[in-house]
Design an enzyme around this catalytic site. Sequence first.
Site: not given
Ligand SMILES: Cc1ncc(COP(=O)(O)O)c(C=O)c1O
Length: 394
Positions: A89, A111, A377
């Site tokens: 993020k 948000e 992620s």
């Molecule tokens: C660690 C992590 N991975 C994935 C996501 C999912 O979001 P996005 O689909 O935008 O990657 C989030 C959302 O808060 C997150 O904190």
Amino acid sequence: MTYFVDDKGFYGEFGGAYIPEILHKCVHDLQDAYLPIMESDDFKREYHSLLQDYVGRPSPLYYAKRMSEKYGCRLYLKREDLNHTGAHKINNAIGQALLARRMGKTHIIAETGAGQHGVATATACALLGMDCKVFMGKTDIERQHTNVERMRMLGAEVCPVTTGNMTLSDACSEAIRYWCCHPSDTFYVVGSTMGPHPYPDLVARMQSIISEELKWQLREKTGRDYPDCLIACIGGGSNAAGTIYHYADNEHVRIILAEAGGSGIDSGRTAATLHCGSVGILHGSRMLVMQDEDGQIEEAYSISAGLDYPGVGPMHCNMVTKGRSKVFAINDDEAIRAGYELTRLEGIIPAIESAHAVAALSKVKFNADDVVVLTVSGRGDKDIETYLKYGDDI
Ligand SMILES: Cc1ncc(COP(=O)(O)O)c(C=O)c1O
């Protein structure tokens, strides 16, 4: 075929900017400003130097030997969990905060669901000396409380949202309501590839650093700059968009997405929008949304606060309906198991969101020499209590 946004802000039939009159000026100002600013040498220099020295990029591409043996492929993990603040993020939050400053905006709103985007935005605001308000559902405040404390420590105001089921979707609605009341000085840092045009494209571009790095990292490690398969979890779609950005038009690359099945796609407790959704408009964009026959948005459910959203960004809706990306719905118990598996086999505790991507490995057939890249992620520190509550024998 191209899977990128057209000049009207659409991805096929998805996207656009469905906004109230009061927001027309600020959304159109942003539509006019974002590409010239992002493509200026000056912005690129400042952004890339922060990505390197502050975020800690490039994030490593790690060969996961034991997981490769288990799944019969050559598995590489793109370690977004190692970024400053613990997830992908921050790539987007810093970029948008720099953009806001260049557009003369001093007040930032955001948000958040899992709290990762909130923490990333609060961090960017602390760094740049900007005022920051983060809208967060009360349910998420309870399940992600360490991130709430981090945001407060960083100087952000966390605004609890008590409408709906008090999760991510409600936090987005409340942020938009606040924006409507303060359109001139406020910049809304949207956390995923959702919202009215240009946000889906803007966020995808900010996250595209992930696949930009993959190109040279794969060339170094495998002699070829593309993988056979990419895997990412999907909530609104930002880490997935960043992971696939430079490969969307390369048909040699299979794209696998893992959305949150919750208790199961037929259980009525799910966030599997790509399986269960139909075309509708949510938070300013035409996309697949979970809705009843009257068009009322249904509540999404997932163990993971970051995937708990009843829509999916328009870029992915288009790619999935055109057959370019394949989606699996991963249930809560499968995600928890996969999180433990990555922890025990590689010593990496993933965010529960990322654990959904790990669980998708068991649903795909690979050849032994397939190069597979899976984006981790985020890191799982924020989810330790949830992992412990369910245990490793789930
Ligand atoms: C660690 C992590 N991975 C994935 C996501 C999912 O979001 P996005 O689909 O935008 O990657 C989030 C959302 O808060 C997150 O904190």
